[in-house]
Design a protein around this motif. Structure first.
Motif, PDB file in Angstrom:
ATOM      1  N   VAL A  33     -10.385  -8.697   4.107  1.00  0.00           N
ATOM      2  CA  VAL A  33      -9.720 -10.002   4.177  1.00  0.00           C
ATOM      3  C   VAL A  33      -8.455  -9.901   5.024  1.00  0.00           C
ATOM      4  CG1 VAL A  33      -8.610 -11.827   2.827  1.00  0.00           C
ATOM      5  CG2 VAL A  33     -10.638 -10.695   1.938  1.00  0.00           C
ATOM      6  N   PHE A  34      -7.733  -8.809   4.860  1.00  0.00           N
ATOM      7  CA  PHE A  34      -6.476  -8.602   5.580  1.00  0.00           C
ATOM      8  C   PHE A  34      -6.611  -7.401   6.499  1.00  0.00           C
ATOM      9  CE2 PHE A  34      -5.368  -9.993   1.169  1.00  0.00           C
ATOM     10  CZ  PHE A  34      -5.089 -11.316   1.468  1.00  0.00           C
ATOM     11  N   GLY A  35      -7.483  -7.523   7.486  1.00  0.00           N
ATOM     12  CA  GLY A  35      -7.724  -6.423   8.404  1.00  0.00           C
ATOM     13  C   GLY A  35      -6.468  -5.995   9.137  1.00  0.00           C
ATOM     14  N   TRP A  36      -5.632  -6.961   9.465  1.00  0.00           N
ATOM     15  CA  TRP A  36      -4.375  -6.653  10.157  1.00  0.00           C
ATOM     16  C   TRP A  36      -3.474  -5.782   9.290  1.00  0.00           C
ATOM     17  CZ3 TRP A  36       0.082  -8.191   7.767  1.00  0.00           C
ATOM     18  CH2 TRP A  36      -0.038  -9.172   6.779  1.00  0.00           C
ATOM     19  N   TYR A  37      -3.520  -5.999   7.961  1.00  0.00           N
ATOM     20  CA  TYR A  37      -2.675  -5.203   7.064  1.00  0.00           C
ATOM     21  C   TYR A  37      -3.207  -3.775   6.946  1.00  0.00           C
ATOM     22  CZ  TYR A  37       0.566  -4.129   3.318  1.00  0.00           C
ATOM     23  OH  TYR A  37       1.566  -3.564   2.570  1.00  0.00           O
ATOM     24  N   SER A  38      -4.517  -3.644   6.900  1.00  0.00           N
ATOM     25  CA  SER A  38      -5.122  -2.306   6.878  1.00  0.00           C
ATOM     26  C   SER A  38      -4.766  -1.553   8.155  1.00  0.00           C
ATOM     27  CB  SER A  38      -6.638  -2.404   6.738  1.00  0.00           C
ATOM     28  OG  SER A  38      -6.974  -2.971   5.497  1.00  0.00           O
ATOM     29  N   SER A  39      -4.791  -2.255   9.285  1.00  0.00           N
ATOM     30  CA  SER A  39      -4.404  -1.630  10.556  1.00  0.00           C
ATOM     31  C   SER A  39      -2.941  -1.196  10.529  1.00  0.00           C
ATOM     32  CB  SER A  39      -4.619  -2.600  11.721  1.00  0.00           C
ATOM     33  OG  SER A  39      -5.975  -2.888  11.865  1.00  0.00           O
ATOM     34  N   PHE A  40      -2.086  -2.043   9.956  1.00  0.00           N
ATOM     35  CA  PHE A  40      -0.666  -1.696   9.826  1.00  0.00           C
ATOM     36  C   PHE A  40      -0.500  -0.431   8.979  1.00  0.00           C
ATOM     37  CE2 PHE A  40       2.927  -1.958   6.835  1.00  0.00           C
ATOM     38  CZ  PHE A  40       3.989  -1.772   7.718  1.00  0.00           C
ATOM     39  N   LEU A  41      -1.228  -0.360   7.862  1.00  0.00           N
ATOM     40  CA  LEU A  41      -1.135   0.815   6.997  1.00  0.00           C
ATOM     41  C   LEU A  41      -1.598   2.080   7.717  1.00  0.00           C
ATOM     42  CD1 LEU A  41      -2.446  -0.645   3.604  1.00  0.00           C
ATOM     43  CD2 LEU A  41      -0.072  -0.156   4.234  1.00  0.00           C
ATOM     44  N   GLU A  42      -2.721   1.963   8.426  1.00  0.00           N
ATOM     45  CA  GLU A  42      -3.269   3.132   9.111  1.00  0.00           C
ATOM     46  C   GLU A  42      -2.414   3.570  10.302  1.00  0.00           C
ATOM     47  OE1 GLU A  42      -7.215   1.945  10.177  1.00  0.00           O
ATOM     48  OE2 GLU A  42      -7.934   2.053   8.106  1.00  0.00           O
ATOM     49  N   SER A  43      -1.937   2.598  11.093  1.00  0.00           N
ATOM     50  CA  SER A  43      -1.260   2.963  12.339  1.00  0.00           C
ATOM     51  C   SER A  43       0.244   3.144  12.202  1.00  0.00           C
ATOM     52  CB  SER A  43      -1.549   1.914  13.416  1.00  0.00           C
ATOM     53  OG  SER A  43      -1.020   0.660  13.027  1.00  0.00           O
ATOM     54  N   PHE A  44       0.866   2.539  11.193  1.00  0.00           N
ATOM     55  CA  PHE A  44       2.317   2.668  11.069  1.00  0.00           C
ATOM     56  C   PHE A  44       2.759   3.293   9.751  1.00  0.00           C
ATOM     57  CE2 PHE A  44       6.576   1.148  10.020  1.00  0.00           C
ATOM     58  CZ  PHE A  44       7.269   1.635  11.120  1.00  0.00           C
ATOM     59  N   ALA A  45       2.268   2.763   8.638  1.00  0.00           N
ATOM     60  CA  ALA A  45       2.758   3.214   7.333  1.00  0.00           C
ATOM     61  C   ALA A  45       2.376   4.668   7.045  1.00  0.00           C
ATOM     62  CB  ALA A  45       2.256   2.296   6.221  1.00  0.00           C
ATOM     63  N   LEU A  46       1.117   5.007   7.215  1.00  0.00           N
ATOM     64  CA  LEU A  46       0.691   6.386   6.922  1.00  0.00           C
ATOM     65  C   LEU A  46       1.374   7.429   7.815  1.00  0.00           C
ATOM     66  CD1 LEU A  46      -3.052   6.067   5.944  1.00  0.00           C
ATOM     67  CD2 LEU A  46      -1.275   7.239   4.669  1.00  0.00           C
ATOM     68  N   PRO A  47       1.458   7.215   9.133  1.00  0.00           N
ATOM     69  CA  PRO A  47       2.165   8.204   9.949  1.00  0.00           C
ATOM     70  C   PRO A  47       3.659   8.303   9.614  1.00  0.00           C
ATOM     71  CG  PRO A  47       0.792   6.819  11.343  1.00  0.00           C
ATOM     72  CD  PRO A  47       0.776   6.224   9.969  1.00  0.00           C
ATOM     73  N   ASN A  48       4.203   7.284   9.009  1.00  0.00           N
ATOM     74  CA  ASN A  48       5.618   7.272   8.642  1.00  0.00           C
ATOM     75  C   ASN A  48       5.798   7.268   7.128  1.00  0.00           C
ATOM     76  OD1 ASN A  48       6.886   6.997  11.352  1.00  0.00           O
ATOM     77  ND2 ASN A  48       5.593   5.159  11.377  1.00  0.00           N
ATOM     78  N   ALA A  49       4.944   7.970   6.430  1.00  0.00           N
ATOM     79  CA  ALA A  49       4.977   7.982   4.961  1.00  0.00           C
ATOM     80  C   ALA A  49       6.331   8.455   4.430  1.00  0.00           C
ATOM     81  CB  ALA A  49       3.855   8.836   4.404  1.00  0.00           C
ATOM     82  N   GLU A  50       6.968   9.396   5.105  1.00  0.00           N
ATOM     83  CA  GLU A  50       8.282   9.877   4.648  1.00  0.00           C
ATOM     84  C   GLU A  50       9.308   8.745   4.648  1.00  0.00           C
ATOM     85  OE1 GLU A  50       9.221  12.753   3.207  1.00  0.00           O
ATOM     86  OE2 GLU A  50       7.077  13.166   3.226  1.00  0.00           O
ATOM     87  N   LEU A  51       9.251   7.891   5.649  1.00  0.00           N
ATOM     88  CA  LEU A  51      10.148   6.726   5.695  1.00  0.00           C
ATOM     89  C   LEU A  51       9.876   5.806   4.511  1.00  0.00           C
ATOM     90  CD1 LEU A  51      12.238   4.960   7.211  1.00  0.00           C
ATOM     91  CD2 LEU A  51      10.294   3.971   8.462  1.00  0.00           C
ATOM     92  N   PHE A  52       8.597   5.566   4.221  1.00  0.00           N
ATOM     93  CA  PHE A  52       8.238   4.707   3.101  1.00  0.00           C
ATOM     94  C   PHE A  52       8.583   5.356   1.764  1.00  0.00           C
ATOM     95  CE2 PHE A  52       6.133   2.586   6.481  1.00  0.00           C
ATOM     96  CZ  PHE A  52       6.086   1.254   6.091  1.00  0.00           C
ATOM     97  N   ASN A  53       8.549   6.685   1.711  1.00  0.00           N
ATOM     98  CA  ASN A  53       8.959   7.385   0.489  1.00  0.00           C
ATOM     99  C   ASN A  53      10.435   7.157   0.189  1.00  0.00           C
ATOM    100  OD1 ASN A  53       6.397   8.399   0.188  1.00  0.00           O
ATOM    101  ND2 ASN A  53       6.885  10.388   1.076  1.00  0.00           N
ATOM    102  N   PHE A  54      11.201   6.847   1.193  1.00  0.00           N
ATOM    103  CA  PHE A  54      12.623   6.530   1.017  1.00  0.00           C
ATOM    104  C   PHE A  54      12.825   5.031   0.789  1.00  0.00           C
ATOM    105  CE2 PHE A  54      16.706   5.211   2.791  1.00  0.00           C
ATOM    106  CZ  PHE A  54      17.580   5.997   2.049  1.00  0.00           C
ATOM    107  N   ILE A  55      12.190   4.212   1.620  1.00  0.00           N
ATOM    108  CA  ILE A  55      12.409   2.763   1.594  1.00  0.00           C
ATOM    109  C   ILE A  55      11.927   2.128   0.294  1.00  0.00           C
ATOM    110  CG2 ILE A  55      11.661   0.583   2.625  1.00  0.00           C
ATOM    111  CD1 ILE A  55      11.753   1.937   5.326  1.00  0.00           C
ATOM    112  N   ILE A  56      10.771   2.509  -0.191  1.00  0.00           N
ATOM    113  CA  ILE A  56      10.198   1.846  -1.371  1.00  0.00           C
ATOM    114  C   ILE A  56      11.063   2.047  -2.615  1.00  0.00           C
ATOM    115  CG2 ILE A  56       8.225   1.786  -2.959  1.00  0.00           C
ATOM    116  CD1 ILE A  56       6.437   2.260  -0.462  1.00  0.00           C
TER     117      ILE A  56
END
Length: 171
Positions: free
Chosen positions: A61-84
């Protein structure tokens, strides 16, 4: 009519204070638990990207969000480990103290929608409902909090800076 009541009525401000503090407590404790307990978003992000929310046809349903997770969030997981965790903690602190309440509620809503887009229902719908009322109420939601003091101070500082910019541009 309801919007005027939410934005101007003292009884509404008191009810919103209860909602704001409760919602803030939920955010604060969630963030603090992640800060003190060690947090790694990699598993959640990997699962959310691999198992997107699907529609009746089986497609995402949210293909764009899955793409965001795969292309930006996962490669920058350390950033998200801080931000969240710090984002959750600071949203909760802002809501509890009633400091920059509308901004705190906005960022809380952004996180709630991010979790929903990833397929996590949990308590996000009720959190979104509380957040919508707080954002709709604007200043009145933080009236019985630090916004009563902080927002007039910030307006004064902003207007002072604006006035000095105007006077220097005329010279």
């Amino acid at each position: 009519m309801i919007n005027n009541w939410l934005r101007e009525n003292n009884i509404a401000a008191a009810l919103l204070t209860v909602i704001r503090v409760y919602w803030g407590y939920l955010w604060l404790t969630a963030g603090w638990g992640k800060i003190t307990g060690g947090f790694d978003s990699t598993g959640f992000l990997t699962n959310a990207a691999a198992n997107p929310v699907t529609g009746p046809d089986g497609g995402p349903v949210f293909g764009w969000y899955s793409s965001f997770l795969e292309s930006f969030a996962l490669p920058n997981a350390e950033l998200f480990n801080f931000i969240i965790p710090w984002g959750e903690f600071l949203v909760g602190l802002g809501l509890i103290l009633g400091c920059l309440t509308t901004a705190a509620a906005f960022f809380g809503l952004m996180m709630n929608f991010s979790f929903l887009l990833a397929g996590t229902i949990s308590h996000n719908p009720t959190d979104i409902l509380m957040g919508v009322f707080i954002v709709a109420a604007g200043y009145n939601a933080g009236k019985f909090g630090l916004d009563h003091y902080v927002l007039p101070f910030l307006r004064k500082q902003f207007n002072r800076a604006k006035d000095s910019d105007t006077s220097t541009s005329r010279a």
